[in-house]
Design an enzyme around this catalytic site. Structure first.
Site, PDB file in Angstrom:
ATOM      1  N   GLU A 240       0.876  -1.170   0.000  1.00  0.00           N
ATOM      2  CA  GLU A 240       0.000   0.000   0.000  1.00  0.00           C
ATOM      3  C   GLU A 240       0.915   1.222   0.000  1.00  0.00           C
ATOM      4  OE1 GLU A 240      -2.517   2.466   3.207  1.00  0.00           O
ATOM      5  OE2 GLU A 240      -2.952   0.328   3.207  1.00  0.00           O
ATOM      6  N   CYS A 277      -3.934   7.196   5.495  1.00  0.00           N
ATOM      7  CA  CYS A 277      -3.775   6.844   4.085  1.00  0.00           C
ATOM      8  C   CYS A 277      -5.042   7.138   3.297  1.00  0.00           C
ATOM      9  CB  CYS A 277      -3.391   5.382   3.947  1.00  0.00           C
ATOM     10  SG  CYS A 277      -4.461   4.253   4.855  1.00  0.00           S
TER      11      CYS A 277
END
Length: 494
Positions: A240, A277
């Protein structure tokens, strides 16, 4: 490795040492040698539940340690600890239930074209998993986090590379995971912790590491991804890396609730000092009076936000210099200027720009993730401008659409269709910074959001650490119990 207080920038204590290549080799081999101990699903489930219990039992010490290393505050960290324990228990339930094994049985049929033999398929663990801890979630995406929990649930031992921003928290959590293993009769080396940049590189290159999970920057993640692919035997790398998390506001939405949307965006983009995020980092808002009301509400809400401490001074400095450069781009204005709030803090802010300014593609920084409490609001005049700007937006974890609620919003369906290819999770009339741990959750997206199609949150995160195997025409007594006639373990089958 030194533990540093981001509120002061001063070292607190030395925690562990940077692992050498030899240290990494010993760690991986130790984990590899005990992988068979995780074969019993009931023991794995008990291990995950015991780990959750021990983490919560040591909650006060964990939160105190994490707070002095991250400045995230006890309220946020207590919530993150609860989430971490919950996802460990959730994966224990996944292990007990057994459908993650994806058992599929085709009985023989000589009359089929072509003839079909007896075929029995299930999934088995890959082997040792390298986990790279995140900076912004010292618990839920780090040592005891989702990558670790899902890999252990799959039956894979883990070697975790601690993040340098919270080494003491990492050591504490790793010791509790190892204690949990011992309590249920597993070898402690089903969980091993290493420190250091070089250790991270050596880990992804080690021939006994079978897969890796990473949460961090595009630059760091891409380097590790390339290293994983360049190995003599390439391995899956589930990274990620970064996400802009675009938001589109329709004219109907701002007509109805401009002030509510402005306040909601302020709360979402400043949560955790803008270090989530899933922070909404780019917004397409209409021009005109209703759009002005939205900008005014966002200005008012952000003006009341107190300066915040970021996770470390390097991130703080990047935020200050990066946002300063963005404010100097012709056509960009800052109703609330993102800036340094003091020697150790930053002030939240946002920038505005006409959508037309973005159409030439000369200012890519305006459509790239900035870590910290800032977002860019692009004002559009037409539906066509939305489409043209979205064509420049890279892959994302999330994309959000705010539509009118009182009457049918004619922009809703086509815009939802445009946002779907850009993200792994698409929201309507909400904010993306909450990521529920659930069976239907997907926390991933097109590159650079992630390097694979997997999710790092939710029940299906376990699939990343498994591979399918089919047995053909194999006598029943030679099959794993999971695949035998009569289904002796009572597992879900297709």
């Amino acid at each position: 490795m030194w533990s540093v207080d981001p509120r002061t920038g001063k070292p607190r204590e030395q925690v562990g040492v940077e692992a050498t290549t030899e240290d990494v080799d010993r760690a991986v081999r130790a984990a590899h040698e005990v992988r068979g101990a995780l074969a019993d699903r009931s023991v794995r489930a008990a291990f995950l539940r015991t780990a959750a219990d021990l983490l919560q039992g040591a909650g006060e010490r964990i939160v105190e340690t994490a707070d002095v290393e991250t400045a995230l505050g006890p309220v946020r960290l207590n919530g993150e600890l609860a989430r971490t324990a919950a996802q460990l228990r959730a994966f224990a339930e996944v292990v007990d239930e057994g459908s993650f094994l994806d058992i599929r049985i085709d009985l023989p049929d000589a009359g089929a074209i072509p003839p079909r033999p007896d075929l029995r398929r299930w999934k088995i663990p890959l082997g040792v998993v390298a986990v790279y801890a995140a900076s912004n979630f010292p618990l839920a995406f780090s040592v005891p986090g989702g990558d670790t929990a899902s890999a252990l649930a799959a039956g894979c031992p883990v070697v975790i590379k601690a993040h340098p921003d919270h080494p003491a928290t990492s050591e504490l959590c790793a010791s509790l995971l190892r204690e949990a293993a011992a309590q249920v009769g597993l070898p402690e080396d089903v969980v091993v912790l290493v420190h250091g940049f070089d250790a991270g590189v050596a880990l992804v290159r080690h021939p006994l590491v079978a897969a890796a999970g990473f949460t961090g920057s595009v630059r760091g993640g891409r380097a590790l991804f390339d290293a994983a692919a360049a190995r003599p035997v390439p391995i899956p790398f589930h990274g990620e890396l970064g996400s802009l998390n675009p938001v589109v506001l329709t004219p109907a939405a701002v007509d109805e609730r401009a002030e509510e949307i402005g306040a909601g965006l302020a709360g979402s983009m400043t949560m955790g000092a803008g270090q989530f995020c899933t922070k909404p980092g780019f917004v397409l808002a209409p021009s005109g009076e209703a759009g002005d009301r939205f900008v005014g509400a966002l200005t008012e809400a952000l003006s009341d936000i107190e300066p915040a401490v970021m996770l470390d001074h390097r991130m703080r400095d990047h935020f200050v210099t990066g946002t300063d450069e963005m404010t100097r781009i012709p056509g960009v204005t800052a109703p609330v200027t993102p800036a340094a709030g003091g020697p150790h803090t930053v002030r939240a802010g946002f920038l505005t720009v006409d959508a037309k300014t973005l159409l030439d593609g000369e200012h890519p920084s305006l459509v790239q993730e900035v870590f910290g409490p800032v977002t860019v609001v692009a004002r559009y005049d037409s539906r066509t401008e939305i489409t043209e700007v979205l064509s420049q937006v890279p892959g994302n974890l999330t994309a959000t659409l705010h539509i009118g609620e009182r009457d049918q919003d004619e922009d809703a369906a086509p815009l939802l269709a445009e946002l779907t290819p850009l993200a792994g999770r698409v929201l309507v009339n909400g904010w993306p910074t909450g990521v529920a741990v659930a069976a239907a959750q997907h926390h991933g997206g097109p590159y650079p959001a992630t390097t694979s199609t997997g999710t790092s949150v939710g029940a299906t995160a376990i699939e990343r650490w498994l591979r399918p195997v089919t047995y053909q025409s194999t006598p029943d007594h030679l099959l794993p119990p999971e695949l035998r006639d009569g289904n002796p373990l009572g597992l879900p089958r297709h």
